[in-house]
Design an enzyme around this catalytic site. Structure first.
Site: not given
Ligand code: SAH
Length: 457
Positions: A75, A81, A84, A163, A286, A315, A385, A412
């Site tokens: 790039c 930037c 990356c 990009c 994602q 989450y 998650d 992540c």
């Molecule tokens: N499992 C889903 C989202 C993961 S991202 C997937 O893979 O698509 C993390 C998520 O946690 C987001 O949607 C965000 O809005 C949510 N989040 C953030 N803080 C939170 C909390 N305290 N309790 C519940 N969810 C929460």
């Protein structure tokens, strides 16, 4: 220890490793020096620009001996930037770096010893993988519109929309919006003065559906002549939803809470592993759908479901992981803080004919302890998650009280992962498998999925 380096002097060093931001780390007489740019095993000449008590920062002047892993960035703006960080490292080298980062964090932060981290699963084609783009809008040096990306560690907008990680349809979208803004002299948002209107352009594309959403984030509730813009954008093949997002806050959070649909539907759809999802602008989804399938399949595989289990998906976003697990479990219960995402999750369950998934809105650290206290909820498998900051301590405590047989942690951020896994280990769980899956080629971001299981007494 006396500090062996001085500011503004030139030194030579050999880089030993890459730090968490992809920066090179080396030593001069035992003194740690961070340098942006070089790779492990490279011998470099640096100018010391900052010297602290126990470490310093060097500016790369010359690579005296290059690593065989070094690549020419593909790039033109790779250096400026902020998107990356690892284009100059072979993809193989990137995967090795990510595997090692997870292992280092688990050992250093989590206190785990001699653990096996499976090699990060990479992509065959690590380009154009993103389904979501976010372009800040600002001022160019000549006064015109800058639409592109933030320069490294700054909020200066660099003007470019090309990009190699994004879908090519963005070029046309940005071109149309740029022409529109210039033609009607719509003011761009000035972050420092908190004046002006247009802040960001967001796009999302369903990989399987080909459906496109464009979201224009504005510091106000009305975009002048928006019907003309919508009329131009809707001619792009796949255009499904054109929305405004209202963000009047003085913040660097991109999206505000209010969404106004200008044209088409409120959501776009996409499929993962044959399951269809509706995605609204405020919901998390994602960014790399191909690798998301790999990640979620792995999460399901690690749980070794027999069909009789109750699964908590905390989450849960729009219910992606929940619906993957619902195919193999008796019952799934998802919790998520964003109401729009839960509305999507319920629609998604219905759309796919899934009868065994239920969802609740709220902070996981409030909803789960409350349900445990009031109803004594039980679960065989808990999936978490969380966002980058990891799980709340109250939630981890309640998970330990619920005492599921297995905990699947999708992360992540390996630093908060390590911190949380240490809490679970103290609570009677052992680490069974750690599998990084590369969701973000060319960047330093690391995603991984971990299985912990309850130690039987
Ligand atoms: N499992 C889903 C989202 C993961 S991202 C997937 O893979 O698509 C993390 C998520 O946690 C987001 O949607 C965000 O809005 C949510 N989040 C953030 N803080 C939170 C909390 N305290 N309790 C519940 N969810 C929460």
């Amino acid at each position: 220890m006396t500090i062996p380096v001085e500011k503004n002097k030139i030194y030579e060093l050999t880089v030993e490793a890459l730090g968490s931001g992809g920066e090179g780390i080396g030593r001069i007489d035992g003194f740690t020096v961070f340098v942006e740019g070089p790779l492990p095993e490279e011998k470099v000449r640096v100018l010391m620009v900052k010297v602290k008590k126990s470490y310093g920062y060097g500016k790369l002047l010359e690579i005296l001996q290059a690593s065989p892993q070094r690549r020419e960035p593909f790039c033109a703006v790779a250096k400026q930037c902020g998107g990356c960080q690892l284009q100059h490292l072979s993809y193989e080298g990137q995967l090795a770096y990510k595997t090692r980062k997870v292992k280092d964090d688990l050992e250093r932060i989590g206190g785990f010893r001699n653990i096996e981290v499976k090699p990060a699963i990479g992509m065959d084609e690590p380009y154009r993988y993103r389904n979501k783009a976010q372009f800040p809008v600002g001022r160019r040096a000549d006064g015109g519109y800058a639409i592109g990306f933030y320069a490294k560690r700054s909020h200066r907008v660099v003007d470019t929309s090309v990009c190699q990680l994004q879908n090519a349809c963005n070029d046309e979208i940005v071109r149309i919006i740029r022409t529109f803004l210039e033609e009607f002299r719509v003011p761009f948002y000035d972050e420092e003065r908190h004046t002006g209107l247009v802040r960001h352009i967001l796009t999302r594309i369903g990989r399987k559906s080909g459906e496109i959403m464009v979201c224009i984030v504005i510091n106000g509730r009305k975009l002048p002549h928006s019907h003309i813009l919508a009329e131009r954008l809707c001619r792009i093949e796949g255009m499904t939803s054109i929305v405004l997002n209202v963000n009047r806050e003085r913040t660097n959070v991109i999206l505000g809470q209010e969404v106004i649909t200008l044209w088409g539907k409120d959501t776009i759809s996409d499929a993962l592993d044959g399951i269809w999802f509706e995605i609204s602008p405020l919901s998390f989804y994602q960014v790399n759908p191909l690798q998301t399938e790999v990640l979620y399949r792995k999460a399901v595989e690690l749980a070794e479901l027999m069909g009789e289990e109750t699964v908590l998906d905390l989450y849960c976003g729009i219910g992606t992981i929940s619906l993957f697990f619902a195919r193999k479990a008796k019952k799934v219960f998802g919790v998520e803080i964003v109401p729009e995402a839960i509305a999507d999750a319920r629609k998604n369950a219905a759309r796919n004919g899934v009868m065994n998934a239920e969802f609740a809105v709220g902070a996981a650290e409030e909803v789960v302890p409350r349900l445990y206290a009031e109803q004594g909820i039980a679960a065989d498998v808990v999936v978490v998650d969380p966002p980058r900051k990891g799980c709340d301590q109250r939630l981890l405590d309640t998970i330990l009280q619920i005492s599921p047989e297995k905990i699947v942690y999708v992360s992540c951020n390996s630093a908060t992962l390590a911190r949380d896994l240490a809490v679970l280990r103290e609570g009677g769980y052992e680490l069974r498998e750690v599998q990084p899956v590369d969701q973000f080629p060319m960047t330093f971001h690391v995603e991984c999925v971990v299985l912990m299981s309850r130690v039987r007494n």
